[in-house]
Each structure stands twice: as structure tokens, then as C-alpha cells.
Motif scaffolding. Structure first.
Motif, PDB file in Angstrom:
ATOM      1  N   CYS A 102     124.850 -90.353  70.159  1.00 28.54           N
ATOM      2  CA  CYS A 102     125.775 -91.528  70.053  1.00 28.54           C
ATOM      3  C   CYS A 102     126.125 -91.816  71.429  1.00 28.54           C
ATOM      4  O   CYS A 102     126.584 -93.139  71.721  1.00 28.54           O
ATOM      5  CB  CYS A 102     126.858 -90.849  69.303  1.00 28.54           C
ATOM      6  SG  CYS A 102     127.950 -89.783  70.178  1.00 28.54           S
ATOM      7  N   GLY A 111     129.628 -98.004  68.756  1.00 31.23           N
ATOM      8  CA  GLY A 111     128.326 -97.957  68.976  1.00 31.23           C
ATOM      9  C   GLY A 111     127.916 -99.279  69.411  1.00 31.23           C
ATOM     10  O   GLY A 111     126.660 -99.531  70.015  1.00 31.23           O
ATOM     11  N   THR A 115     125.442 -89.202  59.325  1.00 35.47           N
ATOM     12  CA  THR A 115     126.084 -89.216  60.384  1.00 35.47           C
ATOM     13  C   THR A 115     125.508 -88.155  61.489  1.00 35.47           C
ATOM     14  O   THR A 115     126.090 -87.658  62.436  1.00 35.47           O
ATOM     15  CB  THR A 115     127.514 -88.318  60.015  1.00 35.47           C
ATOM     16  OG1 THR A 115     127.154 -86.840  59.339  1.00 35.47           O
ATOM     17  CG2 THR A 115     128.364 -89.349  59.153  1.00 35.47           C
ATOM     18  N   SER A 144     119.460 -89.134  65.023  1.00 39.87           N
ATOM     19  CA  SER A 144     119.362 -89.774  66.315  1.00 39.87           C
ATOM     20  C   SER A 144     118.453 -90.898  66.441  1.00 39.87           C
ATOM     21  O   SER A 144     117.374 -90.867  65.454  1.00 39.87           O
ATOM     22  CB  SER A 144     118.869 -88.742  67.571  1.00 39.87           C
ATOM     23  OG  SER A 144     117.607 -87.951  67.003  1.00 39.87           O
ATOM     24  N   THR A 178     132.493 -93.274  71.674  1.00 37.80           N
ATOM     25  CA  THR A 178     131.153 -93.854  71.871  1.00 37.80           C
ATOM     26  C   THR A 178     130.929 -95.001  72.476  1.00 37.80           C
ATOM     27  O   THR A 178     130.027 -95.647  73.136  1.00 37.80           O
ATOM     28  CB  THR A 178     130.434 -93.768  70.629  1.00 37.80           C
ATOM     29  OG1 THR A 178     129.924 -92.539  70.079  1.00 37.80           O
ATOM     30  CG2 THR A 178     129.048 -94.643  70.436  1.00 37.80           C
ATOM     31  N   TRP A 213     133.680 -96.270  64.476  1.00 37.31           N
ATOM     32  CA  TRP A 213     132.392 -95.717  65.000  1.00 37.31           C
ATOM     33  C   TRP A 213     131.141 -96.457  64.973  1.00 37.31           C
ATOM     34  O   TRP A 213     130.501 -96.746  66.226  1.00 37.31           O
ATOM     35  CB  TRP A 213     131.712 -94.322  64.100  1.00 37.31           C
ATOM     36  CG  TRP A 213     131.043 -93.208  64.627  1.00 37.31           C
ATOM     37  CD1 TRP A 213     131.001 -93.267  66.171  1.00 37.31           C
ATOM     38  CD2 TRP A 213     130.301 -92.389  64.018  1.00 37.31           C
ATOM     39  NE1 TRP A 213     130.039 -92.138  66.426  1.00 37.31           N
ATOM     40  CE2 TRP A 213     129.921 -91.548  65.156  1.00 37.31           C
ATOM     41  CE3 TRP A 213     130.325 -91.677  62.754  1.00 37.31           C
ATOM     42  CZ2 TRP A 213     129.035 -90.083  64.895  1.00 37.31           C
ATOM     43  CZ3 TRP A 213     129.536 -90.814  62.498  1.00 37.31           C
ATOM     44  CH2 TRP A 213     128.902 -89.990  63.549  1.00 37.31           C
ATOM     45  N   SER A 263     120.810 -93.522  74.149  1.00 36.12           N
ATOM     46  CA  SER A 263     121.457 -93.583  73.134  1.00 36.12           C
ATOM     47  C   SER A 263     121.549 -94.794  72.246  1.00 36.12           C
ATOM     48  O   SER A 263     120.663 -95.768  72.890  1.00 36.12           O
ATOM     49  CB  SER A 263     123.172 -93.636  73.285  1.00 36.12           C
ATOM     50  OG  SER A 263     123.381 -94.647  74.018  1.00 36.12           O
ATOM     51  N   CYS A 319     125.774 -97.162  59.578  1.00 32.89           N
ATOM     52  CA  CYS A 319     126.694 -96.654  60.106  1.00 32.89           C
ATOM     53  C   CYS A 319     127.710 -96.075  59.351  1.00 32.89           C
ATOM     54  O   CYS A 319     128.481 -96.819  58.538  1.00 32.89           O
ATOM     55  CB  CYS A 319     127.480 -97.120  61.256  1.00 32.89           C
ATOM     56  SG  CYS A 319     126.007 -97.962  62.335  1.00 32.89           S
TER      57      CYS A 319
END
Lengths: 343, 101
Positions: B55, A101, A308, A311, A136, A97, B71, B101
Motif C-alpha cells: 500500500c 491510494g 484488503t 499486493s 497511504t 483508503w 506500491s 478497494c
């Protein structure tokens, strides 16, 4: 040196691939505990490339993952009993993840890796399975255009892989959803605890320096009466922000992490008042209210990065609103602390 | 244990979906980690906007570019380090120490 998780080699179409074990052993568990506590975290990785799980053939599934060993271990463990291919991307030792990103678990790297292992010569089908959170960083339609392979987004958690395959490559609602359970949050605490150490040491240093001030001058001789308790109080404020807040996250009031952190700070502040009951003067008690509040609120905000569901727009708003409050609280607290010493 | 979904601040996310452009492929539904979209009448709709964490998976995987979202990482430490370096917010996940993260 041969890695311990490689059990042998397998030959398909005259090409030889390393075969990985689906069983985790003591070094894997020890390694996991170590990285959770921040040891060796930057170098906990496996070589990118194509690995065999079980005895795969030209019609076996291809699973794509990151080269963070903690991730790699979870995937291979959950592929137990499945014959498949494991395509490991170079994410520089970062989980799926996070790497997605940043773009390292991304379209470009995936396309490059498919080409460099010549995947089209190994399997006869055109299906690759990616963890959903890789989306993502990966644009499925671009991978299709550039390599001919169809990206199938699988479940969020590796533990759902066998169910996903059993359900004919369909991830149901539950498999697609990111959760944030108490266990998930607990696993993140050690690293966060170590991450903020400079804030902790900085705050401790400032408060310790102040602790020596008195109407008679400056002296640091009385450690057990003055300096020690001060260091301990700063520490419990940090503990409230970094440990209590994540643990109690869904139960603390407010949506802002700063508010949640402030409330867990107040929990420990109440404990502080009970323990010190009337040994300190009123001004000093009030100064600690501001300092504990500032420290726990600020450090709790740090957990937005581990969570998780926050934003960028939200965290920006939160910081704009609360960082000035936290700075004011710290300033008022320090001023009152000095006044409390001098009266 | 049963628990309500955690949700962050209301009314802040930058997500937008152009339903005219949408071809109803459903990719956004497949990649969204927080069930923000739903498909009805052969179009995707935003049904849980406040749960969006920006995301960017939906926008990146939309084949007709019907979705846009600003994002990035929802991470206070990342915003601070971006502010110090005068760059976009980045969490230090790659090869350096981080909690993110």
C-alpha cells in the motif's frame, strides 16, 4: 438546501461552523443500502470543510476524514458524546483508503484544507487525528513541515475512536490491523456483482448463440430445452466466482483467487451434474466443466481489488499465470460444446 | 470468530528496508495495516513480509526514506484497465463506477 445531518451552527472566535448530528437517520441508512447496490454511488458525497461535532472549543480534537458520505456517516456516528472538529477533505466522494491510494486523501489536499479553513486560528493546539489508512496518501512529516500540525494516526475503524482517545491517543495492535470478516466481505458483494455484468452478459450471449446449433442446423425455438438451461448454467458459474468465492474465501483451497474461484466453480458444477444427470452427452458435460471453471476462476480474480490483503506484485503474477489458463479453458469448452451439439 | 490472518502469495512483494538508515522512529509500525514491521534494538525489522500488500504507507511516512516499495493497487480489474489504457494500474474509484478497494 440545508443537509439533514446538519443540526445547527456554532460560533468560535467569531467564525460560524455547521454542527453535525451524531445520530444516523432513516435517509442515511437508506442511502447506505443504495450505494452498496451501486445506486447514486458517484454522487454520494458531502461538502469538504470544517464541521463541528457536539460543542467543540479551541482545545478540542480535530478529526480528518473523506467526503464519501458513507465514510462521513460512520465517523460522525462514532463521535457521539465527543466534542470535536471534523475536517472533511475533498476526496471526490471516495472512501479514505481508496482515496489515499489515489492521492486525493493526500498530503497536498490536507495541507491545502488546513490552510483554507485557517485551522491554526480555530484551535490552539497542534494535533490532528487521521484514520490510519489515510497514511497511504499522507506523509505526516511533510504536513508538520508545511503547516506545523502533528499528524496522529488513529485507529483503522471509526468504531475504535473513543477507545483511542481514552487510551491517550494510542492505537493498539488490534486497532491498527485491517481485518476482512465475513460481514465485511458480504457488504462488497452487491457492487462486485453489478461490476462484472458485462462479462456475464457477454458469456451468456456467446453460450446462447452456441445453444441453437445442432446437427440439423441452427434454431433458437427450443428455449426451455436448450437456451434457458444454458443461460442458467453461465449464471451459476458467475455466481460461484462473484458471490461464493468471497463468502468462502478463507476456506477455499489455494492462495490464488483464480484457484479459489475455480474450486467454488467446481462446487456448482457438481450440483449441475447431479441435476442434469446423464441427460446430456459426455462431451457436453466435459465442455461445461471447462466453461464453468473459466468463468468462475476469472470472475473470482476480480475480488482481489475488493480484498484488503493483495499486493500489486502478487496480482500481476497471478494474472500472468492464470489468464492464459482461463482463456484456454474457455476455448476448449466452446469447441467441445460445439462438438457435443454435432455428435 | 477467531480466524487466521489471510495471506496472499509468498515471495512476491517488493518491500525493502535499509536498517542502517532507519532511525527507529516506529512510524512504519503505526501505519502498517498488516503488522509487517517490528521494532527491536532501536531499528525496525520486516517480520511478516508475505503479509505486505504494497500500500506504500510505510515508505511515504518514513522520515529518513529507509523504506522502498513499488506500491499500487492489488486489483485485477485495475491491472486490466491499466493494460487497455497503457498506463499504471488504476481502479476506477474516482467518480466512476467501480468495485475496487
Amino acid at each position: 438546501m440545508k443537509s439533514k445531518y446538519i443540526t445547527g451552527n456554532i460560533k468560535v472566535n467569531d467564525l460560524v461552523f455547521p454542527q453535525v448530528s451524531t445520530e444516523l437517520k432513516t435517509p442515511d441508512f437508506l442511502g447506505a443500502v443504495m450505494v452498496r447496490w451501486g445506486f447514486n454511488r458517484d454522487r454520494y458525497l458531502v461538502s469538504p470543510g470544517l464541521y463541528a461535532v457536539g460543542s467543540p472549543g479551541t482545545d478540542s480534537d480535530v478529526f480528518v476524514t473523506a467526503n464519501y458520505k458513507l465514510t462521513f456517516d460512520q465517523v460522525r456516528r462514532n463521535l457521539s458524546g465527543i466534542d470535536g472538529w471534523l475536517l472533511v477533505l475533498d476526496t471526490r466522494g471516495v472512501n479514505v483508503w481508496c482515496a489515499a491510494g489515489k492521492g486525493t486523501f493526500g498530503t497536498e489536499e490536507l495541507v491545502k484544507r488546513i490552510k483554507s479553513v485557517s485551522l491554526e486560528k480555530i484551535v490552539t493546539h497542534k494535533r490532528i487525528i487521521l484514520p490510519q489508512l489515510g497514511a497511504t496518501g499522507v506523509a505526516a512529516y511533510r504536513v508538520k513541515a508545511e503547516t506545523g500540525f502533528n499528524v496522529h494516526y488513529g485507529p483503522v475503524r471509526a468504531s475504535d475512536i473513543s477507545k483511542f482517545i481514552h487510551d491517550r491517543y494510542r492505537a493498539d495492535r488490534d486497532m491498527r490491523k485491517v481485518k476482512f470478516s465475513l460481514t465485511d466481505r458480504m457488504k462488497l458483494i452487491p457492487n462486485d456483482f453489478l461490476y462484472g455484468k458485462f462479462y456475464l452478459l457477454g458469456a451468456m450471449l456467446v453460450m446462447y448463440m452456441l445453444s441453437g446449433i445442432s446437427a440439423r442446423g441452427i434454431s433458437y425455438r427450443d428455449f426451455s430445452g436448450q437456451g434457458g438451461p444454458v443461460l442458467l448454467t453461465v449464471f451459476i458459474a458467475y455466481f460461484a466466482g462473484i458471490v461464493l468465492t468471497p463468502l468462502l474465501l478463507p476456506f477455499l483451497p489455494g492462495r490464488y483467487f483464480s484457484m479459489k474461484g475455480f474450486f467454488s466453480g467446481m462446487l456448482v458444477f457438481l450440483g449441475f451434474l447431479i441435476i442434469t444427470s446423464s441427460k446430456l452427452n459426455m462431451v457436453t458435460d466435459i465442455s461445461w466443466f471447462f466453461i464453468v471453471g473459466a468463468v468462475s476462476s476469472f470472475t473470482a480474480m476480480n475480488f482481489t481489488g475488493s480484498s484488503t490483503y493483495t499486493s500489486l506484485s502478487g496480482v500481476r503474477k497471478e494474472m500472468k499465470l492464470f489468464v492464459p489458463v482461463q482463456i484456454s479453458f474457455a476455448t476448449i469448452g466452446i469447441i467441445l460444446q460445439v462438438i457435443g451439439k454435432l455428435i | 470468530m477467531f480466524m487466521k490472518d489471510l495471506v496472499y502469495l509468498p515471495g512476491v512483494v517488493t518491500l525493502s528496508l535499509c536498517e542502517d538508515t532507519c532511525n527507529g522512529c516506529g512510524m512504519c509500525i503505526k501505519v502498517c495495516p498488516h503488522e509487517v514491521f517490528e521494532l527491536s534494538g532501536r531499528k525496525a525489522h520486516i517480520v511478516r513480509r508475505d503479509y505486505c500488500m504494497e500500500c506504500g504507507a510505510c515508505a511515504l511516512n518514513c522520515p529518513v526514506s529507509a523504506i522502498s516499495v513499488n506500491s499500487g493497487v492489488g486489483c485485477a480489474a485495475g491491472i486490466i484497465s491499466g493494460y487497455i489504457r497503457n498506463s499504471e494500474p488504476t481502479c476506477g474509484c474516482s467518480g466512476s463506477k467501480s468495485n475496487c478497494c
